[in-house]
Design an enzyme around this catalytic site. Structure first.
Site, PDB file in Angstrom:
ATOM      1  N   GLN A 294     -27.834 -98.415  -7.786  1.00 33.60           N
ATOM      2  CA  GLN A 294     -26.574 -99.147  -6.782  1.00 33.60           C
ATOM      3  C   GLN A 294     -27.378-101.003  -6.129  1.00 33.60           C
ATOM      4  O   GLN A 294     -28.129-100.475  -6.921  1.00 33.60           O
ATOM      5  CB  GLN A 294     -26.520 -98.288  -6.199  1.00 33.60           C
ATOM      6  CG  GLN A 294     -25.962 -97.359  -7.089  1.00 33.60           C
ATOM      7  CD  GLN A 294     -25.929 -95.534  -6.447  1.00 33.60           C
ATOM      8  OE1 GLN A 294     -26.724 -95.456  -4.763  1.00 33.60           O
ATOM      9  NE2 GLN A 294     -24.401 -94.391  -6.457  1.00 33.60           N
TER      10      GLN A 294
ATOM     11  N   ARG B  97     -27.289 -98.961   2.801  1.00 24.55           N
ATOM     12  CA  ARG B  97     -27.877 -97.852   2.532  1.00 24.55           C
ATOM     13  C   ARG B  97     -27.315 -97.701   0.484  1.00 24.55           C
ATOM     14  O   ARG B  97     -26.089 -96.789   0.754  1.00 24.55           O
ATOM     15  CB  ARG B  97     -28.337 -96.727   2.776  1.00 24.55           C
ATOM     16  CG  ARG B  97     -29.360 -95.733   1.888  1.00 24.55           C
ATOM     17  CD  ARG B  97     -29.413 -93.939   2.538  1.00 24.55           C
ATOM     18  NE  ARG B  97     -27.258 -93.884   2.478  1.00 24.55           N
ATOM     19  CZ  ARG B  97     -27.407 -92.879   1.809  1.00 24.55           C
ATOM     20  NH1 ARG B  97     -27.983 -92.806   0.077  1.00 24.55           N
ATOM     21  NH2 ARG B  97     -26.106 -92.761   1.290  1.00 24.55           N
ATOM     22  N   VAL B  98     -27.786 -97.170  -0.240  1.00 20.59           N
ATOM     23  CA  VAL B  98     -27.723 -97.070  -2.000  1.00 20.59           C
ATOM     24  C   VAL B  98     -28.770 -95.892  -2.085  1.00 20.59           C
ATOM     25  O   VAL B  98     -29.715 -95.787  -1.221  1.00 20.59           O
ATOM     26  CB  VAL B  98     -27.238 -97.965  -2.401  1.00 20.59           C
ATOM     27  CG1 VAL B  98     -26.080 -98.518  -2.593  1.00 20.59           C
ATOM     28  CG2 VAL B  98     -28.884 -98.256  -2.910  1.00 20.59           C
ATOM     29  N   SER B  99     -27.734 -95.106  -3.195  1.00 19.30           N
ATOM     30  CA  SER B  99     -29.112 -93.955  -3.125  1.00 19.30           C
ATOM     31  C   SER B  99     -29.983 -93.936  -4.173  1.00 19.30           C
ATOM     32  O   SER B  99     -31.339 -93.462  -4.214  1.00 19.30           O
ATOM     33  CB  SER B  99     -27.822 -92.804  -3.782  1.00 19.30           C
ATOM     34  OG  SER B  99     -27.019 -92.096  -2.622  1.00 19.30           O
ATOM     35  N   THR B 100     -29.988 -95.219  -5.519  1.00 18.81           N
ATOM     36  CA  THR B 100     -30.256 -95.721  -6.510  1.00 18.81           C
ATOM     37  C   THR B 100     -30.597 -96.391  -6.343  1.00 18.81           C
ATOM     38  O   THR B 100     -29.942 -97.362  -6.399  1.00 18.81           O
ATOM     39  CB  THR B 100     -29.899 -94.139  -7.637  1.00 18.81           C
ATOM     40  OG1 THR B 100     -28.475 -95.425  -8.125  1.00 18.81           O
ATOM     41  CG2 THR B 100     -29.758 -93.202  -7.794  1.00 18.81           C
TER      42      THR B 100
END
Length: 182
Positions: free
Chosen positions: A14, A8-11
């Site tokens: 990324q 998972r990445v936040s944005t």
């Protein structure tokens, strides 16, 4: 027994590639990934899918604990859900697993650190925005809806549903924009 990876990445700007490569190197047969904030479970459909399909003896693998979540209680609940299914959680960096009691203690501490780090990030962001406002360089977030277009269409007699379709938003957002104008 399957090794299931979760990345998972936040944005959206990324990159997931580093996490995906590490999970493949760890021997994960299935890897699910998403680009969404780890502040809560809301909207994290890939994580929900992984949890739904975990079976006894399976292992959920993440590169770092903060990829699983940034809220201590949520991380502990995720670990608990894995355990209820007879599955394990393994974090690659630092290498910790729920296969042993010591792993539980370490993961609890790491979960608290991830939550604290998230608070620090938000605080630094708030401080940066306040400084930018004082310096007169803060313009606010990027407008997602063309307010002028909404007002023009409304003045032209176009209904809220049609305006919403034209500017790609909900009717409620159209009503909110039009409320002060009326």
């Amino acid at each position: 027994m399957a090794r299931i990876g979760y990345a998972r990445v936040s944005t959206t700007d990324q990159d997931l590639e580093t996490q995906l490569a590490k999970l493949k190197a760890e021997g994960c047969e299935v890897i699910r990934s998403e680009k969404i904030s780890g502040g809560s479970r809301d909207g994290r459909t890939e994580l929900a899918t992984v949890l739904a399909f975990l079976r006894s003896g399976d292992e959920l693998v993440v590169t770092r604990l903060d990829r699983l979540g940034r809220d201590t209680r949520d991380v502990l609940n995720l670990i608990y859900e894995c355990e209820q299914k007879g599955a394990f959680l393994t974090v690659i960096d630092p290498h910790v697993s729920t296969r042993g009691e010591m792993g539980h203690i370490v993961l609890t501490v790491l979960g608290m650190v991830a939550q604290m780090e998230r608070r620090f990030i938000k605080e630094r962001q708030r401080d940066g925005i306040e400084q930018a406002k004082r310096d007169g360089v803060y313009k606010g977030g990027k407008a997602r809806i063309d307010y002028q277009r909404v007002l023009e269409l409304a003045r032209a007699g176009v209904g809220a549903s049609e305006i919403a379709k034209a500017v790609n938003c909900s009717r409620m957002q159209v009503y909110r924009i039009l409320q002060p104008a009326t």
